[in-house]
Write a protein that holds these residues in place. Sequence first.
Motif, PDB file in Angstrom:
ATOM      1  N   CYS A  94      -8.050   3.043  -5.107  1.00 25.68           N
ATOM      2  CA  CYS A  94      -7.853   4.497  -5.100  1.00 25.68           C
ATOM      3  C   CYS A  94      -8.269   5.092  -6.449  1.00 25.68           C
ATOM      4  O   CYS A  94      -8.251   4.408  -7.472  1.00 25.68           O
ATOM      5  CB  CYS A  94      -6.365   4.766  -4.846  1.00 25.68           C
ATOM      6  SG  CYS A  94      -5.888   6.506  -4.896  1.00 25.68           S
ATOM      7  N   ASP A 123      -1.937   6.626   1.971  1.00 26.24           N
ATOM      8  CA  ASP A 123      -2.041   7.499   0.804  1.00 26.24           C
ATOM      9  C   ASP A 123      -3.020   8.654   1.003  1.00 26.24           C
ATOM     10  O   ASP A 123      -2.612   9.792   1.222  1.00 26.24           O
ATOM     11  CB  ASP A 123      -2.441   6.674  -0.435  1.00 26.24           C
ATOM     12  CG  ASP A 123      -2.613   7.515  -1.698  1.00 26.24           C
ATOM     13  OD1 ASP A 123      -2.596   8.742  -1.615  1.00 26.24           O
ATOM     14  OD2 ASP A 123      -2.767   6.939  -2.786  1.00 26.24           O
ATOM     15  N   HIS A 126      -1.903   0.186  -4.143  1.00 29.88           N
ATOM     16  CA  HIS A 126      -0.821   0.890  -3.442  1.00 29.88           C
ATOM     17  C   HIS A 126      -1.273   1.406  -2.085  1.00 29.88           C
ATOM     18  O   HIS A 126      -0.557   2.151  -1.445  1.00 29.88           O
ATOM     19  CB  HIS A 126      -0.300   2.040  -4.314  1.00 29.88           C
ATOM     20  CG  HIS A 126      -1.379   3.016  -4.668  1.00 29.88           C
ATOM     21  ND1 HIS A 126      -2.123   2.921  -5.814  1.00 29.88           N
ATOM     22  CD2 HIS A 126      -1.862   4.074  -3.999  1.00 29.88           C
ATOM     23  CE1 HIS A 126      -3.009   3.892  -5.843  1.00 29.88           C
ATOM     24  NE2 HIS A 126      -2.871   4.609  -4.744  1.00 29.88           N
TER      25      HIS A 126
HETATM   26 ZN    ZN Z   1      -4.030   5.957  -3.832  1.00 29.57          ZN
END
Ligand code: ZN
Length: 390
Positions: A38, A169, A60
């Motif tokens: 990310c 996310d 994550h």
């Molecule tokens: Zn992320």
Amino acid sequence: MKAVCWHGATDIRVDNVPDPKILNPRDAIVKITSTAICGSDLHLYDGYIPSMQSGDIMGHEFMGEIVELGSAVKNLSIGDRVVVPFTISCGSCYFCNKTLWSLCDNSNPNAFMAEALYGYSAAGLFGYSHIFGGYAGGQAEYARVPFADTGLFKIPDGLTDEQVLFLTDIFPTGYMAAENCNIKPGDCVAVWGCGPVGQFAIKSAFLLGAERVYAIDRVPERLKMAKEQAGATEVINYEEMDAGDALKELTGGRGPDACIDAVGMEAHGVGPDFLYDRVKQAVRLETDRPTALRQVIVACGKGGTVSLPGVYGGFLDKIPMGAAFNKGLTFKMGQTHVHRYLKPLLEHIQNGDIDPTFIITHTMSIDEAPKGYEIFKHKKDNCIKIVLKP
Ligand code: ZN
Ligand code: NAD
């Protein structure tokens, strides 16, 4: 097991580390089948988030299969295929009860560190430094998931990992960024940053009823994706023209009703303020480079909303508060309340309103993670989003 570990700024290695174990009755162990890198990981990679320790496991955005469950988890079974929200939430505190999941009061064992910096601590996050709990991340073969009964979200059969992975996310993050704009029919939204978060923010602004969405970046393939796949009405290359001037022109002089900063603390820029931020950041007199944020505030139309999914960490200079105040702007921001969006966004995927796979440009084995970080950071090989397969 194999895990992607941080050993210092731009030093990412794949190490052999001990397998995670159940520590609490509400834990689960997930065997990871897909995990992504990310833009938030780049802030760790570049060394801008304090309290990382050598050997910390990154990641994550991950999903997989439950292989072990703590004795208190009654709503899930071994073998369930699940996505894991990047925010860790207990599900029963004052904030979780208000669906402010990323502000959970019980999931950060290092709350004292965050309190020293921020006054109060937000939720713990996977793989995101010791200030946010020191939890091992999901760029690994296995991960321990605390409060599994609240966080893990079962995926129905018939959907690929790639279709649902970004529920962890970036799809909820883009969606919440757009939702925070309080979009009314006919509204015009401008999105700074055409990384993965920006792309989902553009798509989500349309899902929520925006009439026109303008997208700003300088990377050609990202602008192309924004136009052709996310559906932006018009794209603006800020190296070729001033984004604020272009938006004024495109909106008949009124400015956008809402502006989204999907860039965050490591913005690039072309003006003197960018040089100012770089110097101050290098000598540690400023923690973040808010180049995009300043533009967003100045470009936003009167009475408009500034929505910040882009991450900021510390102390920012020369924020044009006068512009914000005198135009009566509303600010909305924060880590995403992922849990809130899992079900409705899964439904959007199932209904075919959005196919999140459009964002993926690279799929790699976990062994290639160091190379993945390098190409994602430097936008080599037209890289926009990398999925790692442990
Ligand atoms: Zn992320
Ligand atoms: P990314 O690094 O791939 O994308 C950032 C984009 O911004 C790049 O395309 C870059 O070219 C562009 N950019 C840089 N400076 C700019 C400027 N001045 N004007 C316009 N564009 C500019 O990252 P991403 O994965 O899309 O994430 C974006 C931000 O969102 C990051 O700060 C990340 O940490 C944050 N994020 C926040 C949450 C949350 O919960 N709020 C969740 C995920 C990511």
